[in-house]
Write an enzyme that holds these catalytic residues in place. Structure first.
Site, PDB file in Angstrom:
ATOM      1  N   GLY A 339       0.836  -1.205   0.000  1.00  0.00           N
ATOM      2  CA  GLY A 339       0.000   0.000   0.000  1.00  0.00           C
ATOM      3  C   GLY A 339       0.866   1.249   0.000  1.00  0.00           C
ATOM      4  O   GLY A 339       1.943   1.276  -0.616  1.00  0.00           O
ATOM      5  N   GLU A 363      20.991  -5.040 -22.414  1.00  0.00           N
ATOM      6  CA  GLU A 363      21.408  -6.310 -23.047  1.00  0.00           C
ATOM      7  C   GLU A 363      20.284  -6.859 -23.943  1.00  0.00           C
ATOM      8  O   GLU A 363      20.079  -8.060 -24.054  1.00  0.00           O
ATOM      9  CB  GLU A 363      21.901  -7.306 -22.000  1.00  0.00           C
ATOM     10  CG  GLU A 363      23.097  -6.714 -21.258  1.00  0.00           C
ATOM     11  CD  GLU A 363      23.972  -7.693 -20.557  1.00  0.00           C
ATOM     12  OE1 GLU A 363      24.078  -8.836 -21.025  1.00  0.00           O
ATOM     13  OE2 GLU A 363      24.590  -7.299 -19.545  1.00  0.00           O
ATOM     14  N   SER A 366      13.020  -6.296 -24.093  1.00  0.00           N
ATOM     15  CA  SER A 366      12.117  -7.464 -24.145  1.00  0.00           C
ATOM     16  C   SER A 366      11.666  -7.710 -25.584  1.00  0.00           C
ATOM     17  O   SER A 366      11.522  -8.861 -26.018  1.00  0.00           O
ATOM     18  CB  SER A 366      10.909  -7.242 -23.233  1.00  0.00           C
ATOM     19  OG  SER A 366      11.302  -7.318 -21.876  1.00  0.00           O
TER      20      SER A 366
END
Ligand code: CAA
Length: 385
Positions: A339, A363, A366
């Site tokens: 929270g 590197e 995605s």
């Protein structure tokens, strides 16, 4: 694939865990806040054999393997992601290619002091206009006399300011495109080689990310790593190994956030009970644990294939893709479990959240990992069967 660790792998894992808990975790928050490179503990990583884990002992390393390397990176990242990337870049992006392509003279000078942690190295591939499209190199290496003259700019170089040597990629034949790229080892102190900038970053703030400038920088031919024109292949093969290290780093970050979330869910009460008794929190914790375990198996598998001599590029990309996405998801949910307290700096989950983001970018993003995986699937289905 063997799921049990060898005695040596388990020992390295335990040693890395003990070191991380005793010496790294206590400083992780302050070095992040101050964006301070942790020279003392990086030197300790060298003394403990963590800077050249898979490098043979004869070249200053620990003589172990890629599986042990991932175990160690994960443990270090669990305490501090900055230490993990400093170590990972030295092991995978610097020592590995020098070991694989260096002559004996190059190994004596450019590998042994680095694998033993007396010096650290960096990998200078990325340029302002060559990130995902890494072959779009504009740094030039012009043959002159008995060497080369380098001119160009490299950005986002991890360890760039602290490193004693850089593995630099440059065009020796512009017309040949990616087949005209060659790799060079350039020592700090070489005339014409300067560090012009250190980046102020969202995460991994204690690691050093620098911009390097080469201006009429003369490098002897003896510093060329591998054959003329082989540089891009050396870079991509090196990144295959590096991606296993970043997968392990992401795994360590995710594990730290998950452990913090579980501890908090046990102690924090709402509606009269610990929040871990609410199903919505339980679901988040269950998803975290499951995806972390899956990421660990993918990472272990990629490392195991590397150790056994099997092709592992697509597996490394899968491990990095899944572990990075897991780290981002787990650290986001760990803040949610905390929270409002998760949003403040006193609790460490906000650091894990900031540190996780880069694992989806460096590197190879995605998106690039998906491209690497898809190319392999379409080109050689048998390799991932
Ligand atoms: N190993 C060895 N050789 C390989 C290879 C591999 N894994 N993958 C491809 N190759 C070979 C190909 O066979 C091809 O050979 P030929 O020239 O003989 O045909 C050559 O390399 C070029 O391959 P591609 O056609 O696949 O090249 P491409 O230009 O299409 O690029 C890419 C492919 C996957 C997009 C690549 O550019 C890439 O991985 N980009 C991301 C770069 C990256 O990860 N950068 C990170 C830099 S380091 C960093 O993050 C900072 C830090 O310090 C941590």
């Amino acid at each position: 694939m063997h799921l049990d660790l060898t005695q040596e792998q388990a020992m390295i894992q335990q040693m890395a865990r003990d070191f991380a808990e005793k010496e790294v975790r206590p400083i992780a928050q302050s070095i992040d806040r101050e964006a301070r490179f942790p020279r003392e503990t990086v030197a300790r990583m060298g003394e403990l054999g963590l800077m050249g884990i898979a490098v043979p002992e004869g070249y200053g390393g620990s003589g172990s393997d890629a599986v042990a390397y991932t175990l160690a990176v994960e443990e270090i990242a669990r305490a501090c992601a900055s230490h993990a990337v400093i170590m990972s870049v030295n092991n995978s992006l610097y020592c590995d290619p020098v070991l694989a392509h260096g002559t004996e003279e190059q190994k004596a000078r450019f590998l042994t002091p680095y694998a033993s942690g007396k010096k650290i190295g960096c990998f200078a591939l990325t340029e302002p206009e060559a990130g995902s499209d890494a072959s779009n190199q504009t740094t030039l290496a012009r043959a002159e006399g008995d060497g080369y003259v380098l001119d160009g700019r490299k950005v986002f170089v991890t360890n760039g300011r602290e490193a004693s040597a850089a593995l630099v990629f440059a065009q020796t034949d512009r017309a040949a495109g990616r087949r005209g790229i060659t790799a060079f080892l350039v020592e700090k102190g070489t005339a014409g080689f300067t560090v012009v900038k250190t980046e102020d970053k969202l995460g991994i703030r204690a690691s050093d990310t620098a911009e390097l400038l080469f201006e009429r920088c003369r490098v002897p031919a003896a510093n060329r790593l591998g054959a003329v024109g082989q540089g891009f292949k050396i870079a991509l093969a090196t990144l295959d190994g590096g991606r296993i290290g970043i997968a392990a780093q992401a795994l360590g970050i995710a594990t730290a956030a998950y452990e913090a979330a579980v501890a908090y869910a046990r102690e924090r009460k709402s509606f009269g009970v610990p929040i871990g008794q609410h199903q919505m929190v339980q679901w988040m914790l269950a998803d975290m644990a499951t995806t972390i375990e899956a990421a660990r198996l993918l990472t272990r598998r990629a490392a195991w294939r590397k150790d056994s001599g099997a092709p592992y590029g697509a597996e490394a990309a899968m491990a990095k893709l899944f572990a990075a996405e897991t780290a981002m998801r787990v650290t986001t949910d760990a803040i949610q479990v905390h929270g409002g307290y998760g949003f403040i700096k006193e609790y460490q989950v906000e650091r894990h959240f900031r540190d996780a983001k880069i694992t989806q970018i460096y590197e190879g993003t995605s998106q690039i990992q998906k491209l690497v995986i898809a190319r392999r699937l379409l080109g050689a289905v048998a390799q991932v069967a």
